[in-house]
Design an enzyme around this catalytic site. Structure first.
Site, PDB file in Angstrom:
ATOM      1  N   CYS A   1      -6.544 -27.047   8.146  1.00  8.76           N
ATOM      2  CA  CYS A   1      -5.397 -26.188   8.459  1.00  8.76           C
ATOM      3  C   CYS A   1      -4.432 -26.917   9.392  1.00  8.76           C
ATOM      4  O   CYS A   1      -4.815 -27.893  10.051  1.00  8.76           O
ATOM      5  CB  CYS A   1      -5.862 -24.869   9.082  1.00  8.76           C
ATOM      6  SG  CYS A   1      -6.232 -24.948  10.853  1.00  8.76           S
TER       7      CYS A   1
ATOM      8  N   ASP B   1       0.856  -1.183   0.000  1.00  6.35           N
ATOM      9  CA  ASP B   1       0.000   0.000   0.000  1.00  6.35           C
ATOM     10  C   ASP B   1       0.896   1.237   0.000  1.00  6.35           C
ATOM     11  O   ASP B   1       2.089   1.163   0.263  1.00  6.35           O
ATOM     12  CB  ASP B   1      -0.991  -0.015   1.156  1.00  6.35           C
ATOM     13  CG  ASP B   1      -0.333  -0.106   2.515  1.00  6.35           C
ATOM     14  OD1 ASP B   1       0.878   0.136   2.581  1.00  6.35           O
ATOM     15  OD2 ASP B   1      -1.023  -0.411   3.495  1.00  6.35           O
TER      16      ASP B   1
ATOM     17  N   CYS C   1      -5.907 -27.212  13.084  1.00  3.66           N
ATOM     18  CA  CYS C   1      -7.033 -28.129  13.308  1.00  3.66           C
ATOM     19  C   CYS C   1      -6.642 -29.590  13.112  1.00  3.66           C
ATOM     20  O   CYS C   1      -7.246 -30.481  13.716  1.00  3.66           O
ATOM     21  CB  CYS C   1      -8.198 -27.765  12.389  1.00  3.66           C
ATOM     22  SG  CYS C   1      -9.057 -26.260  12.899  1.00  3.66           S
TER      23      CYS C   1
ATOM     24  N   ASP D   1      -2.600   8.536  -1.798  1.00  4.52           N
ATOM     25  CA  ASP D   1      -3.873   9.244  -1.744  1.00  4.52           C
ATOM     26  C   ASP D   1      -4.140   9.733  -0.333  1.00  4.52           C
ATOM     27  O   ASP D   1      -3.431   9.372   0.604  1.00  4.52           O
ATOM     28  CB  ASP D   1      -5.013   8.319  -2.193  1.00  4.52           C
ATOM     29  CG  ASP D   1      -5.203   7.151  -1.231  1.00  4.52           C
ATOM     30  OD1 ASP D   1      -4.200   6.706  -0.628  1.00  4.52           O
ATOM     31  OD2 ASP D   1      -6.340   6.675  -1.067  1.00  4.52           O
TER      32      ASP D   1
ATOM     33  N   GLY E   1       1.169   3.922   1.810  1.00  2.00           N
ATOM     34  CA  GLY E   1       1.561   4.626   3.022  1.00  2.00           C
ATOM     35  C   GLY E   1       0.600   5.738   3.384  1.00  2.00           C
ATOM     36  O   GLY E   1       0.642   6.281   4.487  1.00  2.00           O
TER      37      GLY E   1
ATOM     38  N   PHE F   1      -2.693   5.797   4.005  1.00  2.00           N
ATOM     39  CA  PHE F   1      -3.612   5.544   5.123  1.00  2.00           C
ATOM     40  C   PHE F   1      -2.896   5.703   6.455  1.00  2.00           C
ATOM     41  O   PHE F   1      -3.428   6.295   7.398  1.00  2.00           O
ATOM     42  CB  PHE F   1      -4.212   4.140   5.001  1.00  2.00           C
ATOM     43  CG  PHE F   1      -5.147   3.796   6.131  1.00  2.00           C
ATOM     44  CD1 PHE F   1      -6.452   4.257   6.136  1.00  2.00           C
ATOM     45  CD2 PHE F   1      -4.717   3.016   7.198  1.00  2.00           C
ATOM     46  CE1 PHE F   1      -7.318   3.954   7.178  1.00  2.00           C
ATOM     47  CE2 PHE F   1      -5.571   2.707   8.250  1.00  2.00           C
ATOM     48  CZ  PHE F   1      -6.878   3.181   8.236  1.00  2.00           C
TER      49      PHE F   1
ATOM     50  N   ASP G   1      -8.292  -7.170   1.435  1.00  2.00           N
ATOM     51  CA  ASP G   1      -7.273  -7.336   2.470  1.00  2.00           C
ATOM     52  C   ASP G   1      -7.859  -6.851   3.774  1.00  2.00           C
ATOM     53  O   ASP G   1      -8.752  -5.998   3.787  1.00  2.00           O
ATOM     54  CB  ASP G   1      -6.005  -6.530   2.150  1.00  2.00           C
ATOM     55  CG  ASP G   1      -6.149  -5.073   2.579  1.00  2.00           C
ATOM     56  OD1 ASP G   1      -5.653  -4.733   3.675  1.00  2.00           O
ATOM     57  OD2 ASP G   1      -6.781  -4.284   1.848  1.00  2.00           O
TER      58      ASP G   1
ATOM     59  N   HIS H   1      -4.886 -20.639  11.674  1.00  2.00           N
ATOM     60  CA  HIS H   1      -6.237 -21.131  11.383  1.00  2.00           C
ATOM     61  C   HIS H   1      -7.076 -20.061  10.704  1.00  2.00           C
ATOM     62  O   HIS H   1      -7.748 -20.332   9.690  1.00  2.00           O
ATOM     63  CB  HIS H   1      -6.945 -21.595  12.660  1.00  2.00           C
ATOM     64  CG  HIS H   1      -8.412 -21.809  12.438  1.00  2.00           C
ATOM     65  ND1 HIS H   1      -8.906 -22.960  11.853  1.00  2.00           N
ATOM     66  CD2 HIS H   1      -9.489 -21.000  12.666  1.00  2.00           C
ATOM     67  CE1 HIS H   1     -10.224 -22.853  11.738  1.00  2.00           C
ATOM     68  NE2 HIS H   1     -10.599 -21.675  12.225  1.00  2.00           N
TER      69      HIS H   1
END
EC number: 2.4.2.29
Length: 376
Positions: free
Chosen positions: A311, A89, A314, A143, A91, A93, A271, A340
């Site tokens: 997984c 990303d 589990c 942005d 940066g 945010f 994400d 998990h």
């Protein structure tokens, strides 16, 4: 290159070819902010739990260890021993949510580091340079992410500036990709739609950035204070105005239910820190909804977290054992739960793709939402 393999209503099944491999969509990107998943999960673990794309953070990596260090070590893929796609990303945010004493100007943002307070400047060119040094597969445009709600007049000015920044991002990344010492000369760029909760501003911005020849398009500025209903309304408003021959990415979202709702509205990429963060606190996802393994009722529960789950957790450990680890403050508890939860998300996306392929996504979605009943 994005190939739309199938479309039923608004639901899309696609394939995105990158220099680091093929991404089957819809896809959930596993968030490793500092080139690692919090909870002691390694790159090798990510492969075992079927992660297609890892997401790392430009802002954080520029501070620690420094993007120049990563470049000297051959880029992010070599640094973290990961040969599949990575998205970084921009940066933006983090600059607007973590940093203190911000000054937003046309050239970029002046702010103080949240780590040591030192003064830093980041603009479109700086963000692109950092991401080029990291050599990620996909770079995100720089942005401004405004809070929801924000005054309409401010949002309008912010979106206009974000558009100008996007033009600068594209020009700078094109330049960087042509340099002889650039590690990934085929680094892609995704633009970001902004506009707060104002549908008309969102739509106009989507139309504007759709005219640019970008590799993908993201919807940003959501999951930052608005309701789920507002978020879904904005997705419905924006998606039709973005190029349908490019991937569409909903940033920072979300719960399993959010993902199903967004897929039904035409979103391809997702994400969120939620599965890892929840796992670190003992909150795990199951086919019947989310449960808290710290609860006393699991003290003698010899069953796995989610019956039938394949997984690594589990297959080998019980709810009772993991509860014991949390009570004993053993780090293994976090690791097992994060593994998990990420597997749950990655498998959910695979099941979504299979349901789209089999022409039964709507039934799949309704069945899941009914089973979770607000618990996921």
């Amino acid at each position: 290159m994005y190939t739309l393999l199938k479309k039923t209503g608004k639901v899309r099944r696609g394939r995105f070819e990158t220099v680091h491999g093929t991404i089957e969509t819809p896809v959930f990107m596993n968030v490793g902010t500092l080139a690692a998943i919090k909870g002691a999960v390694s790159s090798m673990d990510l492969k075992e739990i079927n992660c297609q794309v890892e997401l790392s953070n430009t802002y954080h990596l520029s501070l620690r260890p420094g993007d120049d260090v990563v470049k000297k070590l051959g880029g992010l893929h070599k640094f973290m021993n990961w040969d599949r796609p990575i998205l970084t990303d921009s940066g933006g945010f983090q600059v607007f949510s973590l940093a203190e004493i911000r000054k937003i100007k046309e050239e970029g943002v002046y702010f103080n580091s949240h780590i040591d307070g030192r003064k830093i400047f980041m603009g479109p060119e700086e963000s692109m340079k950092i991401q080029s040094n990291l050599a990620s597969t996909i770079a995100m445009a720089f942005d401004e992410c405004v809070e929801n709600p924000s005054p309409r007049e401010y949002v309008e000015r912010s979106v206009e500036r974000t558009t100008r920044w996007l033009v600068r991002c594209k020009e700078e990344l094109d330049r960087l990709n042509s340099l002889p010492d650039t590690i990934n000369k085929k680094q892609m760029l995704f633009g970001i739609n902004q506009g707060g909760v104002y549908d008309d501003i969102r739509i106009e911005h989507a139309k504007t950035i759709a005219k640019m020849d970008l590799d993908g398009y993201a919807i940003g500025g959501l999951a930052v204070g608005e309701t789920h209903e507002e978020m879904y309304r904005i997705i419905d408003a924006v998606v039709p105005h973005l190029p349908q021959d490019k991937p569409i990415y909903l940033m920072g979202v979300g719960t399993p239910s959010n993902i199903l709702e967004a897929v039904s509205r035409g979103v391809d990429f997702f994400d969120c820190v939620l599965p890892a963060r929840n796992g670190r606190h003992g909150h795990v996802f199951t086919k019947h909804g989310k449960i808290n393994l710290r609860n006393e009722k699991f003290e003698l529960d010899a069953s796995p977290i989610d019956e039938g789950c394949q997984c690594p957790t589990c297959k080998h450990y019980s709810r009772a054992y993991i509860r014991h680890l949390f009570k004993a403050k053993e780090m293994l508890a976090m690791r097992l739960c994060v593994l998990h939860n990420l597997y749950f998300y990655n498998t959910l996306m695979e099941d979504i793709r299979n349901a789209i392929d089999a022409d039964c996504f709507e039934e799949f979605k309704n069945e899941k939402l009914k089973a979770w009943a607000g618990k996921a």
